[in-house]
Design an enzyme around this catalytic site. Structure first.
Site, PDB file in Angstrom:
ATOM      1  N   ASN A   1      -5.178  -9.904  -2.986  1.00  0.00           N
ATOM      2  CA  ASN A   1      -5.145 -11.324  -3.356  1.00  0.00           C
ATOM      3  C   ASN A   1      -5.276 -12.136  -2.068  1.00  0.00           C
ATOM      4  OD1 ASN A   1      -4.516 -13.897  -4.215  1.00  0.00           O
ATOM      5  ND2 ASN A   1      -2.391 -13.436  -4.757  1.00  0.00           N
ATOM      6  N   TRP A   2      -6.456 -12.702  -1.889  1.00  0.00           N
ATOM      7  CA  TRP A   2      -6.707 -13.423  -0.627  1.00  0.00           C
ATOM      8  C   TRP A   2      -6.014 -14.778  -0.584  1.00  0.00           C
ATOM      9  CZ3 TRP A   2     -12.650 -12.835   0.811  1.00  0.00           C
ATOM     10  CH2 TRP A   2     -12.952 -11.477   0.920  1.00  0.00           C
ATOM     11  N   LYS A   3      -5.545 -15.251  -1.720  1.00  0.00           N
ATOM     12  CA  LYS A   3      -4.930 -16.584  -1.820  1.00  0.00           C
ATOM     13  C   LYS A   3      -5.893 -17.642  -1.253  1.00  0.00           C
ATOM     14  CE  LYS A   3      -0.471 -14.377  -1.901  1.00  0.00           C
ATOM     15  NZ  LYS A   3       0.972 -14.448  -1.672  1.00  0.00           N
TER      16      LYS A   3
ATOM     17  N   HIS B   1       0.702 -15.632 -11.352  1.00  0.00           N
ATOM     18  CA  HIS B   1       1.259 -15.374 -10.026  1.00  0.00           C
ATOM     19  C   HIS B   1       2.423 -16.340  -9.772  1.00  0.00           C
ATOM     20  CE1 HIS B   1       1.662 -15.190  -5.686  1.00  0.00           C
ATOM     21  NE2 HIS B   1       1.072 -14.005  -5.765  1.00  0.00           N
TER      22      HIS B   1
ATOM     23  N   GLU C   1       3.258 -18.062  -7.327  1.00  0.00           N
ATOM     24  CA  GLU C   1       2.883 -19.330  -6.688  1.00  0.00           C
ATOM     25  C   GLU C   1       2.320 -20.305  -7.722  1.00  0.00           C
ATOM     26  OE1 GLU C   1       0.523 -17.567  -3.574  1.00  0.00           O
ATOM     27  OE2 GLU C   1       2.345 -16.668  -2.768  1.00  0.00           O
TER      28      GLU C   1
ATOM     29  N   GLU D   1       6.011  -8.465  -9.173  1.00  0.00           N
ATOM     30  CA  GLU D   1       6.091  -9.047  -7.841  1.00  0.00           C
ATOM     31  C   GLU D   1       7.391  -9.833  -7.701  1.00  0.00           C
ATOM     32  OE1 GLU D   1       1.968  -9.543  -5.954  1.00  0.00           O
ATOM     33  OE2 GLU D   1       2.285 -11.286  -7.210  1.00  0.00           O
TER      34      GLU D   1
ATOM     35  N   GLY E   1       5.213 -12.509   0.644  1.00  0.00           N
ATOM     36  CA  GLY E   1       4.941 -13.219   1.889  1.00  0.00           C
ATOM     37  C   GLY E   1       6.128 -13.309   2.835  1.00  0.00           C
TER      38      GLY E   1
ATOM     39  N   SER F   1       4.791  -8.056   0.025  1.00  0.00           N
ATOM     40  CA  SER F   1       4.855  -7.521   1.390  1.00  0.00           C
ATOM     41  C   SER F   1       4.457  -6.047   1.489  1.00  0.00           C
ATOM     42  CB  SER F   1       6.245  -7.752   1.991  1.00  0.00           C
ATOM     43  OG  SER F   1       6.510  -9.147   2.101  1.00  0.00           O
TER      44      SER F   1
ATOM     45  N   GLY G   1      -1.133  -9.192  -0.764  1.00  0.00           N
ATOM     46  CA  GLY G   1      -1.532 -10.509  -0.298  1.00  0.00           C
ATOM     47  C   GLY G   1      -1.980 -10.451   1.150  1.00  0.00           C
ATOM     48  N   GLY G   2      -1.095 -10.851   2.055  1.00  0.00           N
ATOM     49  CA  GLY G   2      -1.425 -10.967   3.478  1.00  0.00           C
ATOM     50  C   GLY G   2      -2.186  -9.778   4.050  1.00  0.00           C
TER      51      GLY G   2
HETATM   52  P1  PGA Z   1       2.116 -10.543   0.078  1.00  0.00           P
HETATM   53  O1  PGA Z   1       1.644 -11.239  -1.289  1.00  0.00           O
HETATM   54  O2  PGA Z   1       1.545  -9.162   0.072  1.00  0.00           O
HETATM   55  O3  PGA Z   1       1.559 -11.402   1.165  1.00  0.00           O
HETATM   56  O4  PGA Z   1       3.603 -10.518   0.047  1.00  0.00           O
HETATM   57  C1  PGA Z   1       1.588 -10.541  -2.489  1.00  0.00           C
HETATM   58  C2  PGA Z   1       1.101 -11.432  -3.599  1.00  0.00           C
HETATM   59  O5  PGA Z   1       1.463 -12.614  -3.600  1.00  0.00           O
HETATM   60  O6  PGA Z   1       0.331 -11.008  -4.487  1.00  0.00           O
END
Ligand code: PGA
Length: 252
Positions: free
Chosen positions: A9-11, A97, A99, A169, A175, A215, A236-237
């Site tokens: 997930n590149w966000k 998600h 967010e 998640e 994050g 993470s 994500g990251g």
């Molecule tokens: P993260 O994000 O790996 O940066 O913690 C995961 C996600 O939000 O899907």
């Protein structure tokens, strides 16, 4: 055997140019790494990149969007419909998600409407669920996830569940650099599968991939993925680094 999946997930990261470069590098890195062909690899770049990235990555890499509208079409300024995503070759859409839930007010009901449109357009939905730290500290994490599952996906039929991937998640792990322990992840994944079995029966629940997100990195992926009910990850990251993301895929 259920599908093993690693999704990135590149966000809201990368310009179009940087995103195309990242996608090409990942494609080359995966090809060189001799990744097992049965592992599903998904990347979810921003909307603006989807059509272009579809043209530059090989078939082995599936394309996901990070969200879609909760309406079919019409006067919804700023929104992107499931049909539009399908038309540019998108294979899956991340829905719910944390967010989206916390910053943009995506309720369980909105999430269910979006999943309906994703499935109607013949794409897969990656349904996210997970508790906050306060909810876990209060001992409510199972109840929270159960409610999210009931409202988000339990309105769909067993046949429709075949097109839904679940991503657990925990919000406190997204994050933050704090990963759920392998035991915490397995405990919740086992619980999610139990809920699925009660609702849909063993065949459906055993076939449903449940990804862990929060993470995940090249160091902790193998231990998390070794758990019996952890079928892969939503990253994500760490998905913004092609070499590191390839290591995570190899850990699966
Ligand atoms: P993260 O994000 O790996 O940066 O913690 C995961 C996600 O939000 O899907």
């Amino acid at each position: 055997m259920r599908k093993k999946i690693v999704a990135g997930n590149w966000k809201m990261n990368t310009t179009l140019e940087a995103g195309i470069k990242l996608a090409k590098e990942l494609d080359a890195s995966v090809a060189n790494a001799n990744v097992k062909p049965e592992i599903g690899i998904i990347i979810a770049p921003p909307f603006t990149h989807l059509a272009s990235i579809k043209q530059v990555v090989s078939e082995h890499i599936c394309l996901a969007a990070q969200n879609c509208a909760d309406h079919k079409s019409g006067a919804y300024t700023g929104e992107v419909s499931a049909e539009m995503l399908k038309a540019v070759g998108v294979n899956a859409v991340i829905i719910g998600h944390s967010e989206r839930r916390s910053y943009y007010g995506d309720t369980d009901q909105v999430i269910a409407s979006k999943i309906r449109l994703v499935l109607d357009n013949d794409m897969k939905a990656i349904f996210c669920c997970g508790e906050t730290l306060d909810e876990r500290n209060a001992g409510n994490h199972f109840a929270v996830v159960k409610t999210q599952m009931e409202n988000g996906i339990f309105g769909f039929t067993a046949d429709e569940l075949e097109k839904i991937v679940i991503a657990y998640e925990p919000v406190w792990a997204i994050g933050t650099g704090v990963t759920a322990s392998a035991e915490q992840a397995q405990e919740m994944h086992g619980y999610i599968r139990k809920l699925m079995t009660e609702k849909y029966g063993k065949d459906v629940s055993e076939a449903c991939p449940i990804l862990y997100g929060g993470s995940v990195n090249a160091k902790n992926a193998a231990e998390l993925f070794a758990q019996p009910d952890v079928d892969g990850g939503l990253v994500g990251g760490a998905s913004l680094d092609p070499a590191g993301f390839t290591e995570i895929i190899k850990a699966r």
